[in-house]
Enzyme design. Structure first.
Site, mmCIF file in Angstrom:
data_model
loop_
_atom_site.group_PDB
_atom_site.id
_atom_site.type_symbol
_atom_site.label_atom_id
_atom_site.label_comp_id
_atom_site.label_asym_id
_atom_site.label_seq_id
_atom_site.Cartn_x
_atom_site.Cartn_y
_atom_site.Cartn_z
ATOM 1 N N ASP A 9 7.812 -4.448 -4.088
ATOM 2 C CA ASP A 9 8.208 -5.534 -5.105
ATOM 3 C C ASP A 9 8.179 -7.028 -5.189
ATOM 4 O OD1 ASP A 9 10.389 -6.401 -4.374
ATOM 5 O OD2 ASP A 9 12.164 -6.219 -5.406
ATOM 6 N N HIS A 10 8.322 -7.554 -6.288
ATOM 7 C CA HIS A 10 7.880 -9.431 -6.622
ATOM 8 C C HIS A 10 8.859 -10.256 -5.065
ATOM 9 C CE1 HIS A 10 11.235 -8.231 -8.487
ATOM 10 N NE2 HIS A 10 11.610 -9.849 -8.734
ATOM 11 N N CYS A 66 11.679 -5.116 -0.435
ATOM 12 C CA CYS A 66 11.917 -5.497 -2.035
ATOM 13 C C CYS A 66 12.954 -7.000 -1.089
ATOM 14 C CB CYS A 66 12.902 -4.727 -2.557
ATOM 15 S SG CYS A 66 14.495 -4.539 -1.484
ATOM 16 N N GLY A 67 14.126 -7.621 -2.104
ATOM 17 C CA GLY A 67 14.101 -8.916 -0.849
ATOM 18 C C GLY A 67 14.958 -8.858 -0.091
ATOM 19 N N THR A 68 15.950 -7.724 -0.255
ATOM 20 C CA THR A 68 16.642 -6.887 0.899
ATOM 21 C C THR A 68 16.136 -5.694 2.307
ATOM 22 O OG1 THR A 68 18.346 -5.596 -0.580
ATOM 23 C CG2 THR A 68 18.571 -7.836 -0.103
ATOM 24 N N GLY A 69 15.625 -5.141 1.809
ATOM 25 C CA GLY A 69 15.505 -3.558 1.726
ATOM 26 C C GLY A 69 15.859 -2.500 0.970
ATOM 27 N N GLY A 71 17.683 -2.010 -2.005
ATOM 28 C CA GLY A 71 16.461 -1.235 -3.003
ATOM 29 C C GLY A 71 15.725 -0.059 -2.811
ATOM 30 N N HIS A 99 16.493 8.536 17.039
ATOM 31 C CA HIS A 99 17.034 9.313 16.646
ATOM 32 C C HIS A 99 17.072 9.813 15.137
ATOM 33 C CE1 HIS A 99 19.811 8.130 19.971
ATOM 34 N NE2 HIS A 99 19.353 8.568 20.434
ATOM 35 N N ASN A 100 16.495 9.407 14.877
ATOM 36 C CA ASN A 100 16.130 9.910 12.595
ATOM 37 C C ASN A 100 15.226 10.274 12.279
ATOM 38 O OD1 ASN A 100 18.300 7.422 12.499
ATOM 39 N ND2 ASN A 100 19.277 8.567 12.194
ATOM 40 N N ARG A 110 14.207 -11.775 1.825
ATOM 41 C CA ARG A 110 14.522 -13.170 2.275
ATOM 42 C C ARG A 110 15.717 -12.760 2.902
ATOM 43 N NH1 ARG A 110 16.409 -10.976 -4.371
ATOM 44 N NH2 ARG A 110 14.085 -11.908 -5.112
ATOM 45 N N ARG A 133 17.979 17.102 20.966
ATOM 46 C CA ARG A 133 19.253 17.377 19.775
ATOM 47 C C ARG A 133 19.381 16.896 18.593
ATOM 48 N NH1 ARG A 133 20.016 13.282 23.110
ATOM 49 N NH2 ARG A 133 20.967 11.285 22.930
ATOM 50 N N HIS A 134 18.533 15.702 18.608
ATOM 51 C CA HIS A 134 17.996 14.867 17.372
ATOM 52 C C HIS A 134 17.805 15.914 16.078
ATOM 53 C CE1 HIS A 134 20.463 11.550 18.926
ATOM 54 N NE2 HIS A 134 19.086 11.366 20.317
ATOM 55 N N ARG A 137 19.908 17.902 13.807
ATOM 56 C CA ARG A 137 20.369 16.784 12.975
ATOM 57 C C ARG A 137 19.522 16.578 11.893
ATOM 58 N NH1 ARG A 137 23.275 13.626 18.099
ATOM 59 N NH2 ARG A 137 24.288 15.610 19.006
HETATM 60 C C1 RB5 Z 1 15.322 -8.870 -6.758
HETATM 61 O O1 RB5 Z 1 15.752 -9.175 -7.249
HETATM 62 C C2 RB5 Z 1 15.766 -7.848 -5.879
HETATM 63 O O2 RB5 Z 1 17.057 -6.931 -6.115
HETATM 64 C C3 RB5 Z 1 15.125 -6.811 -5.741
HETATM 65 O O3 RB5 Z 1 13.945 -7.287 -4.683
HETATM 66 C C4 RB5 Z 1 15.708 -5.415 -3.560
HETATM 67 O O4 RB5 Z 1 15.779 -6.638 -2.937
HETATM 68 C C5 RB5 Z 1 16.847 -4.580 -4.052
HETATM 69 O O5 RB5 Z 1 17.434 -3.648 -3.757
#
Ligand code: RB5
Length: 146
Positions: A9-10, A66-69, A71, A99-100, A110, A133-134, A137
């Site tokens: 995303d942005h 994304c910002g945190t990964g 979402g 494993h996964n 971010r 073994r994985h 699962r």
């Molecule tokens: C966008 O502002 C932010 O919410 C999105 O990139 C993401 O971090 C959501 O999990």
């Protein structure tokens, strides 16, 4: 040659472009699935569209930023056959493969710097699933809806 689809995303746009440049120096087939500007974009839409192309085998693996990964991972994991992992370090990247059998890597622009992101991608793309073994699962998860 591994076929990789990458999207953001942005809030992940800049890191996506840097990772594409990094991976283009190596032997992968890379598809940039957007977004293509800093204009606000909805991560669930991008995650769904990209994850489907991994789930149906069009691409071997996906990278979503994304910002945190977070979402991106929540949305991608709604798609059947997707095992999306948010990784903030190289150990998580390695074990999410060993494993996964993760097939989508989620990163947060971010949260981590670009050089750590490159290392995470390199390890994630070059580590095979251990199976053994994985496998049982992972199959237990795959069978949730059958
Ligand atoms: C966008 O502002 C932010 O919410 C999105 O990139 C993401 O971090 C959501 O999990």
């Amino acid at each position: 040659m591994q076929k990789i689809i990458i999207a953001s995303d942005h809030a992940g746009f800049e890191l996506k472009n840097k990772i594409i440049k990094h991976l283009n120096t190596k032997e992968y087939i890379i598809k940039d699935n957007g977004c293509y500007s800093q204009e606000a974009a909805d991560y669930p839409v991008i995650a769904k569209e990209t994850a489907k192309l991994v789930s149906d085998g069009t691409f071997d693996k996906g990278i979503l930023i994304c910002g945190t990964g977070i979402g991106m991972s929540i949305a991608a994991n709604k798609i059947n056959g997707i095992r999306a992992a948010v990784c903030t370090d190289t150990t998580c990247a390695r074990f999410s493969r060993l494993h996964n059998n993760s097939n989508i890597l989620c990163l947060g622009q971010r949260i981590i710097g670009e050089y750590l992101a490159y290392d995470i991608c390199d390890i994630w793309l070059n580590t095979d699933f251990e199976a053994e073994r994985h496998l049982k699962r992972v199959n237990l998860i795959e069978n949730f809806y059958s």
